[in-house]
Design an enzyme around this catalytic site. Structure first.
Site, PDB file in Angstrom:
ATOM      1  N   ASP A 129      38.323  41.707  39.994  1.00 57.23           N
ATOM      2  CA  ASP A 129      37.403  41.844  41.656  1.00 57.23           C
ATOM      3  C   ASP A 129      35.575  42.552  41.224  1.00 57.23           C
ATOM      4  O   ASP A 129      35.605  42.690  40.335  1.00 57.23           O
ATOM      5  CB  ASP A 129      38.072  42.692  42.606  1.00 57.23           C
ATOM      6  CG  ASP A 129      37.667  42.531  44.115  1.00 57.23           C
ATOM      7  OD1 ASP A 129      36.694  41.659  43.415  1.00 57.23           O
ATOM      8  OD2 ASP A 129      38.732  42.176  44.706  1.00 57.23           O
TER       9      ASP A 129
HETATM   10  C1  BGC Z   1      36.980  41.521  47.155  1.00 56.43           C
HETATM   11  C2  BGC Z   1      37.132  39.882  46.649  1.00 56.43           C
HETATM   12  C3  BGC Z   1      35.663  38.897  46.375  1.00 56.43           C
HETATM   13  C4  BGC Z   1      34.808  38.796  45.569  1.00 56.43           C
HETATM   14  C5  BGC Z   1      34.053  37.945  45.666  1.00 56.43           C
HETATM   15  C6  BGC Z   1      35.646  41.629  46.670  1.00 56.43           C
HETATM   16  O1  BGC Z   1      34.853  42.547  47.480  1.00 56.43           O
HETATM   17  O2  BGC Z   1      37.577  42.490  47.334  1.00 56.43           O
HETATM   18  O3  BGC Z   1      38.330  39.254  47.625  1.00 56.43           O
HETATM   19  O4  BGC Z   1      36.588  37.824  46.061  1.00 56.43           O
HETATM   20  O5  BGC Z   1      34.599  40.557  46.647  1.00 56.43           O
HETATM   21  O6  BGC Z   1      33.169  37.890  46.797  1.00 56.43           O
END
Ligand code: BGC
Length: 772
Positions: free
Chosen positions: A299
């Site tokens: 993530d």
């Molecule tokens: C979120 C993810 C997301 C990623 C990219 C993160 O803050 O937890 O779900 O895919 O950002 O945007």
């Protein structure tokens, strides 16, 4: 408690029960053939191309492939174009500017030494240009084929501008409505969650993401992110092996079996080990047991966060821990790209380990055909985005995902000859917010409910009053990125009260009031957790004042999570849960309210009476004093501990009868399968859909078993008087569970109950026994 693969794969037999105990059997594995075919690294021609390319790559170029960088202004390195030329970046995320994507790709393909194309990622969660219902709403349709089709439209639109990978599906099981990200998944149940996970992977990827209008899917957030303590986003999860295996892992396993190309490791600590540095889940389970051959991306910034967690000493240690745990790609933090080389020089990590990490990323690029066709055909974008089929489908999807929670005295559908409607509430004409969480720049604005009603009732007098504003108490970090967030100063209490008064006056002078209450998009999703589930702002008072007028009232909820509507459930005759239905919101709601569509959605979550009941789910085990027993009538002294609305609940404008549950035998041999049937009949006077649900219960075993577990469902459309027979399979796949006592997968020789019905209180019952 953690076990090694070795410990767990030992076969065991116990007295009184036959135990199929191989670690490598887990429900869903029987359908794994599909995944092996789809996995690029399983293809000899792709393996060969990857190997040949790897031989030509320098260590720096290999490490570059593991590096994913922000393509938005936010946190993007200023020298990114130089970095692309040097092969120091493998992927970008967070930009949907087609020209920028095209420019980056041209630099990579034409100016880098080995001409390796970039891969571009974005959060295409429930639509790209056309917005479909949010994932929780889609799960409420109990119609995986609907979800599959929606994601195939989303893939086509996103791919047309040059996006290659979507950070979806989000398959985190969520049993606590305080957690804002409950909206992004399929709710509380692993069986329904697995079905929706498979459908999304198929929709995004097609057979194997090699077609020109498909995306690579990235299943997230691995694993147990939804078990955040207190429902607080990012908070630690403490999940015992039994829940991990039986509840949180199955939707991920289903996505892997469906051939998902990528997987995202979560942010939070799982049993004290951060998910993005967790070798047990990423290596032992994902690659060891499930044979996942795609790539793992962290993530955003999660590799660097291993230091913040207090798990890694410094960035170098974090890079070591993430890579050796099983991470391939570092989203955003550059922790891997800045530290892996020195770790190789110091011989803490071998170049072979780096090769292994790079392999699946290159394999995905080959499989997508990016070496041959790296650029999007931008001349076709307009045609794809304007395809009317997407809008038509968005309306159907929105209709099918709404849940009719209450409908006393046939309040709904409303009659079209109505002369005046009071449309009230902060969500009734807010176009941007109605598109829901994970908005994407350039998305088609939603048809508001006001617009939908005006189109449906061209001759009626429709007047709108907001009735006060709602906003977050603490601003969301994401507000700066999306135009929907309020930029004006908050209303004073006096101004809110005046707005409310105007709304009540309007209701007094209208035939019927439609109140649209709930939450703004920034009140759920990431960083959208809450400590209460009350209707935000003064919406509850507004509702009570309008109801006090004694005139017809309909409540439409637009929200990302179950809210406390206990008062409404006793005082408002009709309640429609619309969730966040996407672009066609206003039209779809008008269709349902006026009977042009018949609601058939069912709750994918147990609906609490208040936040104090959370976490809440139907599939619990029994206490020694079950609910309703004589000695302790309730576990809370001020109210029941049961949900307000049960998992699987949802009404229709017609009625159904589910009967004639038939099992071909009452004894089933271990490993055997049988076909269970039941009849469903539309006993009312209009066409409608029923979701026939099958639940089982194992009466005793090596561990206590949940009171009920969903093991089959089918959404059936029936004309008035029509009857159909629904077929379900029951066998090893459905009867096996992970036993904490046996530390393995077991199918036990015990007695089972089966119920079929229209929600998780299904009454139609039969029993059978599993025998050796
Ligand atoms: C979120 C993810 C997301 C990623 C990219 C993160 O803050 O937890 O779900 O895919 O950002 O945007």
């Amino acid at each position: 408690m953690r076990f090694t693969v070795r410990e767990m794969s030992l076969s065991k037999t116990i007295v009184g029960a036959v135990v199929i105990c191989s670690l490598f059997f887990s429900p869903g594995i029987l359908s794994a053939q599909e995944s092996k075919a789809a996995s690029p690294l399983a293809r000899p021609e792709i393996r060969k191309r990857v190997d040949e390319l790897l031989k030509k790559m320098t260590l720096d170029e290999k490490i570059g492939q593991l590096n994913e960088i922000s393509g938005a202004d936010f946190m993007s390195p200023p020298n990114r174009e130089e970095m692309i030329k040097k092969g120091e970046i493998g992927s970008f995320l967070w930009t949907v500017d087609p020209q920028l994507l095209d420019k980056f790709q041209h630099i990579a393909v034409e100016q880098s030494r080995l001409h390796i194309p970039l891969i571009f990622g974005y959060d295409v969660i429930h639509g790209f240009r056309t917005v479909f219902p949010s994932p929780l709403a889609m799960a409420s349709s109990w119609d995986p084929s609907l979800e599959e089709k929606a994601q195939s439209f989303a893939a086509r639109e996103a791919r047309s501008i040059g996006i290659h990978i979507t950070w979806a599906p989000m398959v985190d099981i969520a049993r606590d409505a305080r957690w804002g990200r409950i909206i992004e998944g399929a709710g509380e149940d692993p069986y329904l969650g697995a079905a929706m996970a498979r459908a999304q992977v198929r929709g995004f990827q097609g057979a194997d993401f090699s077609e020109a209008d498909k995306l690579v899917a990235c299943v997230k957030h691995y694993v147990a992110y939804g078990a955040a303590e207190g429902g607080r986003d990012y908070d630690s999860s403490y999940v015992p092996e039994t829940s991990l295996r039986n509840v949180y892992l199955p939707p991920f396993k289903a996505a892997v079996d469906a051939g998902v190309g990528s997987l995202m490791s979560a942010y939070m600590d799982l049993n004290d080990v951060p998910a993005s540095g967790n070798r047990y889940t990423l290596h032992d389970i994902l690659r060891g047991e499930w044979k996942f051959q795609g790539f793992v991306v962290t993530d955003a910034f999660a590799a660097g966060d291993l230091v913040t967690h207090g798990y890694a000493r410094d960035a170098k240690d974090a890079a070591f821990k993430a890579l050796t745990a099983g991470v391939n790609m570092d989203m955003g933090s550059q922790t891997l790209s800045k530290n892996l080389k020195s770790l190789v020089i110091e011989k803490k990590i071998s170049e072979q380990e780096i090769d292994e990490a790079v392999r699946p990323i290159l394999a995905v690029k080959f499989q997508m055909g990016l070496f041959e066709h790296p650029y999007a055909e931008l001349s076709k974008v307009d045609r794809v985005m304007k395809d009317p089929a997407a809008r038509v489908f968005a309306r159907i999807a929105a209709q099918r995902s709404m849940v009719l929670l209450r409908n006393e005295n046939h309040t709904l559908p409303l009659k079209k000859d109505i002369s005046s409607v009071a449309l009230i509430g902060p969500l009734a004409n807010a176009p941007i917010d109605l598109n829901g969480g994970w908005g994407i720049p350039g998305q088609t604005p939603a048809v508001t409910i006001e617009e939908g009603l005006r189109q449906k009732l061209p001759n009626a007098k429709i007047a709108y009053e907001r009735g006060g504003e709602i906003r977050r108490t603490i601003k969301s970090f994401f507000d700066d990125f999306f135009p929907g967030a309020a930029k004006t100063a908050p209303l004073t209490p006096e101004q809110n009260a005046a707005e409310m008064q105007k709304a009540v006056d309007l209701a007094r002078n209208s035939d019927v009031s439609i109140l649209v209450l709930g939450e703004l998009a920034n009140m759920s999703s990431e960083a959208g957790s809450r400590s209460t589930l009350e209707l935000p702002g003064m919406q509850q008072q507004l509702l009570e004042q309008v109801v006090a007028l004694g005139k017809p009232v309909v409540l439409v909820l637009v929200n990302g999570r179950p809210l406390n509507i206990t008062w409404a459930s006793e005082h408002v005759p009709a309640i429609l849960e619309a969730w966040q239905p996407g672009t066609e919101l206003g039209n779809a709601i008008a269709d349902i309210l006026f009977g042009d569509a018949n609601p058939g959605g069912k709750l994918p979550v147990s609906w609490p009476r208040s936040a104090g009941q959370e976490p809440l789910y139907y599939s619990h085990t029994l206490t020694h004093q079950p609910e309703g027993s004589q000695m302790f009538t309730s576990r809370y002294w001020e109210g029941p501990s049961t949900p307000l609305y049960r998992f699987g609940h949802g009404l229709s404008y017609t009625t159904f009868s589910i009967s004639n549950l038939k099992l071909p035998k009452t004894e089933l041999k271990v490993g055997e399968q049988m076909e269970v049937t039941t009849d469903v009949e539309n006993t009312g006077s209009v066409a409608g859909d029923e979701v026939v649900q099958l639940y089982i219960h194992q009466r005793a075993g090596s561990t206590s078993r949940p009171v009920r577990e969903l093991k089959g469902f089918e959404r059936v459309s029936l004309k008035p008087g029509e009857k159909k027979t629904v077929h379900f399979n029951l066998g090893k796949e459905e009867l096996t569970y992970w036993s904490s006592a046996k530390r393995g997968w077991v199918e036990e020789t015990e007695e089972f109950d089966v119920w079929v019905g229209s929600d998780s209180t299904a009454k139609e019952h039969a029993a059978f026994k599993v025998v050796p």
